[in-house]
Design an enzyme around this catalytic site. Structure first.
Site, PDB file in Angstrom:
ATOM      1  CD  GLU A   1      -2.486   1.772   0.344  1.00 10.07           C
ATOM      2  OE1 GLU A   1      -3.247   0.970  -0.218  1.00 10.07           O
ATOM      3  OE2 GLU A   1      -2.337   2.967  -0.036  1.00 10.07           O
TER       4      GLU A   1
ATOM      5  CB  CYS B   1     -19.610   4.980   0.411  1.00 11.63           C
ATOM      6  SG  CYS B   1     -19.231   4.278  -1.189  1.00 11.63           S
TER       7      CYS B   1
END
Lengths: 484, 484
Positions: free
Chosen positions: A34, A44
């Site tokens: 990452e 969201c």
């Protein structure tokens, strides 16, 4: 099988794949790279954090790094994969510390997600101007919106957060007027969030109705709801630029369609640009990998790219559309989670299709609920080879005598030749959004509109009238189809 | 084509058929015989009227006699069809005035509905004891529950109402303690209604969980909700009889399962018996018509009975089950409306199947929503030739960080050999009931559980988590199916 399963990206798709893989193949190794500090966050949920409905940023994290480690996943944050050598089956990695390393893989999953597209609007270096596709931006907006003496630093209670940026935004005087650029679902959700924080909010949208993917019927009711809640909705108002030097001062936009005299500037002290996202595919540059819709990495039914043993999933990858059978790129949360999980199983030895997508999506705007699925735009339906017939009906959400019954607009689109349902939308204040799943299921089953009309849907006065709004819409559309 | 289309019964099925027929064949005659005074009333709305949530009884009427006449339908109330001669194609009619007439038909629809079954409990002649399958009973209960000086006679503002019965009940002292006999959905709804009117309510149910058709998971949560709202739920408490001479005085029940000493009597001054309904088929006695499940009139895919040119629809008729393909009798509102409408079209010259039923039903209990579809009971599934595998999961209704997320229990039943979904239920306080339509659609499309797991259902934090409760349940059930 000596080399690990390597995953690039530690969000929905990547960690779903790594977790499933470890469960199915506990003896094999999985490494997740990452590039940043954040992992497994709920994109969201960011508008609801900014709104204050979610109290702590940590509430938006599904998994902590230590929980990932407990699953036996070798997670390496601050490791950016900058290149892939598909012949040697290696990836080139640069670490935050400045080191370069090479890692071999047996199988590789590219789950690099997307990034906010800014269109022509560069928000960098402009205080008070933001995009919203990472947690640091959400934390910064939240800090900026608070009065300096009222900001609670515990709101951004995650070690990964860019603390310096948060503190700088918290120290600035709180904004009073906000512009949202772009009336997609992030724009609508941010309009609600900032209005909820007490700002004077202006939502700018290029075309004539908000939420273009949801169709006119939805766009109009959502705009009405936003206006009723005090948001100024400016449709047909293309933004020409962000005004300001170091700090946002105004929004320049074309006011002609709204009756204004050409270009105007609205003074604002907060701007959020939400004009879409783009897939992150740079790490595959030079590999010859095939790309497709939206520039995303082309994948097949098992999430395989055109490179051997290289998979892609999530916002950086294409998928197959359930209605058209064609390639599509629709960056949505379930798609990423599902594809990641399927690829984890496939790599572990249990071939699992990633599933098709129907473009099912829902959005809340204050008390209005809206949702869409499949092909709604008639032009898009024609391009996919259908001869679209569309009807929108307004029907009650409950039996008329039951308090709370509310007007629900259902749009259905069908193919004239085959009567097949190809898309639809639902909007209304009373349990409208979850009803879209009925249409999503009908679409994936290739149902015709007459078949939809004969569905045995639930009737109970508090929840649905005898003829559910979906059945009413199917009845009307059948009449139109019969009449042709 | 010289004789009319004759319809017996002026409620959902009958008037749907007559209306559709008149629209499709405006030059032909349709006569509707109704033995009583009431037409086109919403049976399912009666508990909400008793509760007081619906202000006026007239709100429960869809069509007035004059509106029916305006549609060109020859409606004759107070006309009871007492016999059918299928050879002569005539019906024998007795009028409220005492006349006997004979009417010829080209086509006949029997839409006589059902009547409340009282089991062994005779409520007639016992003040304060009621069944609930007609508007007069609802009006009487509503009047009885009110204190004599507080009753508003405008509540029962329909000319058809049995005014004498209403006035007699209104004059009686208001009851304080109510017993509901039977924990089906009418029983549950009436428990809420009477509790809402301030009564001490006891719900008696023969077996171990309420709402047997909905499965244990639903029954338990609904019982918990009723108890939390102050209803005393007495499961495993078979009622032995109604106690009282002219007026209800108590409920005698077997208290052994509840730890009591055999038979006990609970003093009550109101009793509502809701132990099911029976089809009204007496007018066809002697015709040799075939009957089927539940003693209802056997019908085929077009609603035709075994008698030539005689159709049946609604609560008096069988239907075809979408999952089993077998005959079923499930008296529900949509089934009646849909079948009536289809038969109206068929008789008018446009053959239209009545559609299959999936047994989709929903019920509200205070803040709890519950719904069911298909085959849930494992014994029933086995009888239908399936090898049932069942799982119940508890999942969140929204993203965990979004306020209002609530535990939602989803039960799915599948066939072990084919992985086919055969039934399911959903219960929870947050938009649970309408989610059943997703399962109803999947059932009618003969989907397998792996197909359900791959459905692209809507994700939006306020409405559904990334993995919708239905998808979570499908995932778990798939694991069980794979493990076998």
């Amino acid at each position: 099988m000596s080399d690990p399963f390597v995953v690039v990206g530690a969000d929905a798709a990547g960690l779903s794949a790594a977790s499933k893989f470890r469960r199915e193949a506990p003896d094999r190794e999985v490494v997740v790279f990452e590039k940043g500090r954040w992992i497994s966050y709920a994109f969201c949920g960011m508008p609801y954090f900014v709104e204050g409905r979610v109290e702590r940023m940590s509430d938006l994290l599904s998994l902590s790094p230590s929980e990932v480690a407990e699953r036996g996943i070798d997670l390496r944050r601050g490791h950016e994969v900058v290149g892939v050598n598909p012949d040697a089956k290696t990836v080139a990695v640069e670490t935050a510390a400045g080191d370069s390393v090479e890692q071999s893989y047996d199988d590789l999953l590219v789950a690099t997600g997307g990034r906010a597209s800014t269109g022509p609007f560069d928000v960098r270096g402009l205080d008070g101007a933001f995009t919203l596709h990472d947690m640091d931006a959400a934390a910064a907006i939240d800090a900026y919106v608070a009065e300096p003496d009222a900001y609670d630093p515990d709101r951004a209670d995650v070690s990964a957060v860019d603390r310096e940026r948060v503190e700088r935004n918290a120290a600035m005087p709180a904004p009073e007027t906000a512009a949202i650029v772009g009336g997609g679902y992030v724009g609508v959700e941010m309009a609600e969030a900032l209005r909820g924080r007490g700002l004077d909010v202006h939502l700018f949208h290029r075309s004539g109705h908000l939420l273009p993917d949801f169709g006119e019927a939805v766009g109009e009711r959502v705009a009405d709801e936003l206006e009723a809640e005090g948001v100024t909705v400016r449709t047909n108002a293309p933004v020409e630029g962000l005004v300001g030097d170091d700090r946002i001062e105004g929004i320049a936009f074309d006011a002609a369609a709204g009756g204004g005299a050409g270009s105007e500037t609205l003074p604002v002290d907060l701007a959020v640009v939400g004009v879409g996202i783009r897939p992150n595919t740079e790490l595959l540059d030079g590999t010859g990998v095939e790309t497709g819709e939206g520039g995303a990495i082309r994948t097949d039914e098992y999430g395989r790219t055109s490179l051997p043993d290289v998979y892609a999933a999530g916002d950086c990858a294409t998928a197959t559309h359930a209605v058209t059978g064609e390639e599509a790129w629709m960056p949505l949360g379930l798609t990423a989670n599902r594809a990641g999980r399927a690829i984890g199983a496939t790599v572990a030895g249990d071939p699992s299709p990633v599933g098709e997508i129907a473009g099912t999506a829902a959005v809340k705007a204050f008390d209005m609920e809206a949702a869409r699925v499949g092909l709604i735009d008639e032009e898009a339906a024609r391009e996919a080879g259908f001869d679209p017939v569309r009807e929108t009906v307004t029907a009650g959400s409950r039996s008329g005598y039951y308090p709370g019954a509310a007007e629900t607009d259902v749009t259905l689109v069908a193919d004239r030749d085959t009567d097949r349902l190809v898309g639809g939308s639902i909007v209304g204040p009373d349990r409208a959004a979850v009803r879209i799943d009925t249409l999503a299921t009908a679409l994936e089953a290739d149902m015709t509109v007459p078949e939809v009309e004969r569905l045995d849907l639930a009737y109970a006065p508090p929840f649905s009238p005898v003829w559910d709004p979906i059945l009413v819409a199917a009845k009307v559309l059948n009449g139109t189809l019969d009449g042709d």
